[in-house]
Design a protein around this motif. Structure first.
Motif, PDB file in Angstrom:
ATOM      1  N   TYR A 186      32.610  42.593   8.623  1.00  9.91           N
ATOM      2  CA  TYR A 186      31.370  41.839   8.840  1.00  9.91           C
ATOM      3  C   TYR A 186      31.600  40.624   9.744  1.00  9.91           C
ATOM      4  O   TYR A 186      30.704  40.242  10.515  1.00  9.91           O
ATOM      5  N   GLU A 187      32.773  40.021   9.674  1.00  9.80           N
ATOM      6  CA  GLU A 187      33.077  38.912  10.575  1.00  9.80           C
ATOM      7  C   GLU A 187      33.176  39.402  12.020  1.00  9.80           C
ATOM      8  O   GLU A 187      32.725  38.711  12.942  1.00  9.80           O
ATOM      9  N   THR A 188      33.758  40.572  12.228  1.00  8.24           N
ATOM     10  CA  THR A 188      33.849  41.140  13.577  1.00  8.24           C
ATOM     11  C   THR A 188      32.461  41.441  14.129  1.00  8.24           C
ATOM     12  O   THR A 188      32.156  41.150  15.296  1.00  8.24           O
ATOM     13  N   ALA A 189      31.594  42.022  13.292  1.00  8.33           N
ATOM     14  CA  ALA A 189      30.228  42.327  13.725  1.00  8.33           C
ATOM     15  C   ALA A 189      29.472  41.050  14.080  1.00  8.33           C
ATOM     16  O   ALA A 189      28.741  40.994  15.084  1.00  8.33           O
ATOM     17  N   THR A 190      29.663  40.003  13.286  1.00  2.78           N
ATOM     18  CA  THR A 190      28.999  38.718  13.560  1.00  2.78           C
ATOM     19  C   THR A 190      29.508  38.107  14.867  1.00  2.78           C
ATOM     20  O   THR A 190      28.728  37.593  15.680  1.00  2.78           O
ATOM     21  N   LYS A 191      30.819  38.178  15.084  1.00  2.00           N
ATOM     22  CA  LYS A 191      31.406  37.625  16.306  1.00  2.00           C
ATOM     23  C   LYS A 191      30.908  38.381  17.536  1.00  2.00           C
ATOM     24  O   LYS A 191      30.589  37.771  18.560  1.00  2.00           O
ATOM     25  N   GLU A 192      30.846  39.699  17.451  1.00  2.00           N
ATOM     26  CA  GLU A 192      30.350  40.500  18.572  1.00  2.00           C
ATOM     27  C   GLU A 192      28.898  40.149  18.883  1.00  2.00           C
ATOM     28  O   GLU A 192      28.501  40.082  20.052  1.00  2.00           O
ATOM     29  N   TYR A 193      28.103  39.933  17.850  1.00  2.00           N
ATOM     30  CA  TYR A 193      26.699  39.554  18.065  1.00  2.00           C
ATOM     31  C   TYR A 193      26.606  38.192  18.753  1.00  2.00           C
ATOM     32  O   TYR A 193      25.820  38.013  19.697  1.00  2.00           O
ATOM     33  N   GLN A 194      27.412  37.228  18.304  1.00  2.00           N
ATOM     34  CA  GLN A 194      27.349  35.878  18.873  1.00  2.00           C
ATOM     35  C   GLN A 194      27.850  35.834  20.308  1.00  2.00           C
ATOM     36  O   GLN A 194      27.400  35.007  21.107  1.00  2.00           O
TER      37      GLN A 194
ATOM     38  N   GLN B 255      15.038  44.501  21.048  1.00  2.00           N
ATOM     39  CA  GLN B 255      16.443  44.736  20.735  1.00  2.00           C
ATOM     40  C   GLN B 255      17.049  43.540  20.005  1.00  2.00           C
ATOM     41  O   GLN B 255      17.793  43.704  19.031  1.00  2.00           O
ATOM     42  N   GLU B 256      16.709  42.326  20.481  1.00  2.00           N
ATOM     43  CA  GLU B 256      17.229  41.116  19.857  1.00  2.00           C
ATOM     44  C   GLU B 256      16.736  40.983  18.415  1.00  2.00           C
ATOM     45  O   GLU B 256      17.500  40.596  17.522  1.00  2.00           O
ATOM     46  N   ARG B 257      15.460  41.316  18.192  1.00  2.00           N
ATOM     47  CA  ARG B 257      14.900  41.231  16.839  1.00  2.00           C
ATOM     48  C   ARG B 257      15.639  42.175  15.887  1.00  2.00           C
ATOM     49  O   ARG B 257      15.965  41.796  14.754  1.00  2.00           O
ATOM     50  N   GLU B 258      15.899  43.380  16.372  1.00  2.00           N
ATOM     51  CA  GLU B 258      16.633  44.339  15.551  1.00  2.00           C
ATOM     52  C   GLU B 258      18.061  43.856  15.274  1.00  2.00           C
ATOM     53  O   GLU B 258      18.549  43.941  14.140  1.00  2.00           O
ATOM     54  N   GLU B 259      18.710  43.321  16.311  1.00  2.00           N
ATOM     55  CA  GLU B 259      20.087  42.842  16.139  1.00  2.00           C
ATOM     56  C   GLU B 259      20.140  41.619  15.231  1.00  2.00           C
ATOM     57  O   GLU B 259      21.085  41.464  14.455  1.00  2.00           O
ATOM     58  N   ARG B 260      19.119  40.759  15.326  1.00  2.00           N
ATOM     59  CA  ARG B 260      19.092  39.588  14.438  1.00  2.00           C
ATOM     60  C   ARG B 260      18.930  40.019  12.991  1.00  2.00           C
ATOM     61  O   ARG B 260      19.518  39.415  12.084  1.00  2.00           O
ATOM     62  N   GLY B 261      18.089  41.044  12.778  1.00  2.00           N
ATOM     63  CA  GLY B 261      17.933  41.556  11.420  1.00  2.00           C
ATOM     64  C   GLY B 261      19.249  42.089  10.876  1.00  2.00           C
ATOM     65  O   GLY B 261      19.619  41.805   9.721  1.00  2.00           O
ATOM     66  N   LYS B 262      19.976  42.843  11.720  1.00  2.00           N
ATOM     67  CA  LYS B 262      21.279  43.363  11.297  1.00  2.00           C
ATOM     68  C   LYS B 262      22.261  42.226  11.055  1.00  2.00           C
ATOM     69  O   LYS B 262      23.066  42.284  10.110  1.00  2.00           O
ATOM     70  N   ASN B 263      22.198  41.184  11.898  1.00  2.00           N
ATOM     71  CA  ASN B 263      23.115  40.055  11.742  1.00  2.00           C
ATOM     72  C   ASN B 263      22.847  39.308  10.433  1.00  2.00           C
ATOM     73  O   ASN B 263      23.787  38.874   9.760  1.00  2.00           O
TER      74      ASN B 263
ATOM     75  N   LEU C 163      28.433  39.522   4.066  1.00  2.00           N
ATOM     76  CA  LEU C 163      29.676  38.767   4.223  1.00  2.00           C
ATOM     77  C   LEU C 163      29.819  37.714   3.125  1.00  2.00           C
ATOM     78  O   LEU C 163      30.887  37.560   2.516  1.00  2.00           O
ATOM     79  N   ASN C 164      28.738  36.998   2.860  1.00  2.00           N
ATOM     80  CA  ASN C 164      28.769  35.984   1.799  1.00  2.00           C
ATOM     81  C   ASN C 164      29.032  36.622   0.433  1.00  2.00           C
ATOM     82  O   ASN C 164      29.774  36.066  -0.395  1.00  2.00           O
ATOM     83  N   TYR C 165      28.413  37.778   0.225  1.00  2.00           N
ATOM     84  CA  TYR C 165      28.620  38.477  -1.057  1.00  2.00           C
ATOM     85  C   TYR C 165      30.083  38.884  -1.220  1.00  2.00           C
ATOM     86  O   TYR C 165      30.684  38.682  -2.297  1.00  2.00           O
ATOM     87  N   GLN C 166      30.679  39.449  -0.155  1.00  2.00           N
ATOM     88  CA  GLN C 166      32.067  39.888  -0.231  1.00  2.00           C
ATOM     89  C   GLN C 166      33.013  38.703  -0.401  1.00  2.00           C
ATOM     90  O   GLN C 166      34.023  38.790  -1.111  1.00  2.00           O
ATOM     91  N   LYS C 167      32.701  37.578   0.247  1.00  2.00           N
ATOM     92  CA  LYS C 167      33.527  36.389   0.091  1.00  2.00           C
ATOM     93  C   LYS C 167      33.504  35.885  -1.346  1.00  2.00           C
ATOM     94  O   LYS C 167      34.545  35.538  -1.925  1.00  2.00           O
ATOM     95  N   LYS C 168      32.305  35.850  -1.934  1.00  2.00           N
ATOM     96  CA  LYS C 168      32.192  35.398  -3.329  1.00  2.00           C
ATOM     97  C   LYS C 168      32.934  36.346  -4.268  1.00  2.00           C
ATOM     98  O   LYS C 168      33.583  35.910  -5.227  1.00  2.00           O
ATOM     99  N   ALA C 169      32.825  37.649  -3.955  1.00  2.00           N
ATOM    100  CA  ALA C 169      33.514  38.627  -4.794  1.00  2.00           C
ATOM    101  C   ALA C 169      35.030  38.449  -4.706  1.00  2.00           C
ATOM    102  O   ALA C 169      35.737  38.526  -5.728  1.00  2.00           O
ATOM    103  N   LEU C 170      35.553  38.210  -3.482  1.00  2.00           N
ATOM    104  CA  LEU C 170      36.992  38.010  -3.313  1.00  2.00           C
ATOM    105  C   LEU C 170      37.461  36.749  -4.042  1.00  2.00           C
ATOM    106  O   LEU C 170      38.499  36.754  -4.729  1.00  2.00           O
ATOM    107  N   ILE C 171      36.703  35.654  -3.896  1.00  2.00           N
ATOM    108  CA  ILE C 171      37.062  34.404  -4.571  1.00  2.00           C
ATOM    109  C   ILE C 171      37.057  34.597  -6.089  1.00  2.00           C
ATOM    110  O   ILE C 171      37.935  34.095  -6.811  1.00  2.00           O
ATOM    111  N   SER C 172      36.067  35.360  -6.575  1.00  2.00           N
ATOM    112  CA  SER C 172      35.975  35.612  -8.011  1.00  2.00           C
ATOM    113  C   SER C 172      37.216  36.339  -8.520  1.00  2.00           C
ATOM    114  O   SER C 172      37.743  36.020  -9.596  1.00  2.00           O
TER     115      SER C 172
END
Length: 309
Positions: free
Chosen positions: A18-26, A202-210, A217-226
């Motif tokens: 998810y971090e890679t996908a976010t970086k590619e979008y940015q 296209q941007e609207r669709e990509e923003r939704g995916k982002n 990503l936040n969910y997985q981070k919380k799960a890892l910390i837990s």
């Protein structure tokens, strides 16, 4: 435990994904700016009708330009023909003058022959007058024909000018409409508006995916910390920034070596600071021994220093 280790690795992989996908979008190039996105968002409910209206106005503009071009061509043709008619009329007038002069010369010669040489010139008069009248008549008919053609040509030019004025009014109205549409939608052409609309979709669709990526990503981070908190780690959040080490033993070894180096450097610094403190205490004690009258003042200064630092 192996089961827990696999869960940790699974969360680390998803975080990286998810971090890679976010970086590619940015870092994606050619995206709409925030201002352009918000601008197109205002017209989301009415698009693509504005583009169709703009395209129709542009097509009509091209049609008007074509009509103006044709009218200008016809006008030039009429003007060229008018110039030819003026030359033809001037030529006819010149030929009339020549015929008149020739007729006068012939009559003069006949008069000389009749009275100077007492010759019978009656037939000569008939032929000369007949030829002159015929020539002048022919030239006169041509003159009238050229004049009529010139009148039709002038009327044609005037008609074209009126048509051009009418078309120019349409062109001005069309241009004002297009200028308004271009200003309203902040573009320079219908094609540009269509391109922006496609980019917006296209941007609207990509923003939704982002956004979905960020939530996951936040969910997985919380799960890892837990998971990591169960093992009483001092700072489990730090592993969110070095998930590679959770997946690659070599990277974990590098981190371990780095921590060992930091601990060794910290121990050296602590020992150095301890040595400095000991030396400082000795110097203070020696100073108080050398100047017993300032002993209390020195102790007060040390006490104030300890309170401040």
């Amino acid at each position: 435990p192996r089961e827990e280790s696999e869960r940790v690795k699974d969360k680390a992989k998803k975080i990286q994904l998810y971090e890679t996908a976010t970086k590619e979008y940015q870092e994606k190039k050619g995206r709409l700016t925030e201002a352009e996105f918000l601008h197109m968002e205002k017209y989301e409910d009415v698009m693509p009708k504005p583009y169709k209206d703009m395209k129709a106005a542009e097509d009509y503009r091209d049609l008007i330009k074509g009509d103006l071009s044709k009218l200008e061509g016809e006008k030039l043709a009429y003007q060229y023909r008018r110039g030819e008619l003026y030359r033809d009329i001037a030529n006819v007038k010149g030929m009339v003058m020549i015929c008149a002069m020739a007729l006068a010369v012939c009559l003069l010669m006949l008069l000389v022959l009749q009275y100077g040489f007492e010759m019978d010139t009656q037939l000569g008069y008939i032929i000369t007058i007949g030829a002159g009248a015929t020539a002048i008549t022919v030239l006169y008919v041509k003159y009238l024909d050229y004049v009529k053609q010139l009148e039709r040509c002038e009327k044609g030019i005037n008609k074209i000018i009126l048509l051009k004025n009418t078309v120019n009014i349409r062109y001005v109205n069309n241009k004002n409409l297009l200028d308004y549409l271009y200003l309203k939608y902040k573009v320079n052409s219908g094609k540009e508006l269509l391109t922006m609309w496609e980019k917006y979709q296209q941007e609207r669709e990509e923003r939704g995916k982002n956004i979905e990526n960020q939530e996951e990503l936040n969910y997985q981070k919380k799960a890892l910390i837990s998971i990591l908190k169960r093992y009483q780690l001092h700072d489990p959040e730090i592993w969110l920034h070095q998930t590679v080490a959770l997946l690659n033993p070599k990277e974990m070894v590098e981190i371990r070596h780095g921590l060992i180096d930091r601990r060794q450097k910290l121990r050296v610094q602590m020992e150095y600071n301890k040595r400095l403190a000991t030396e400082a205490q000795k110097e203070i004690q020696n100073t108080m021994d050398d100047y017993p009258q300032y002993r209390q003042e020195i102790m007060d200064m040390v006490e104030r220093f300890e309170k401040e630092y």
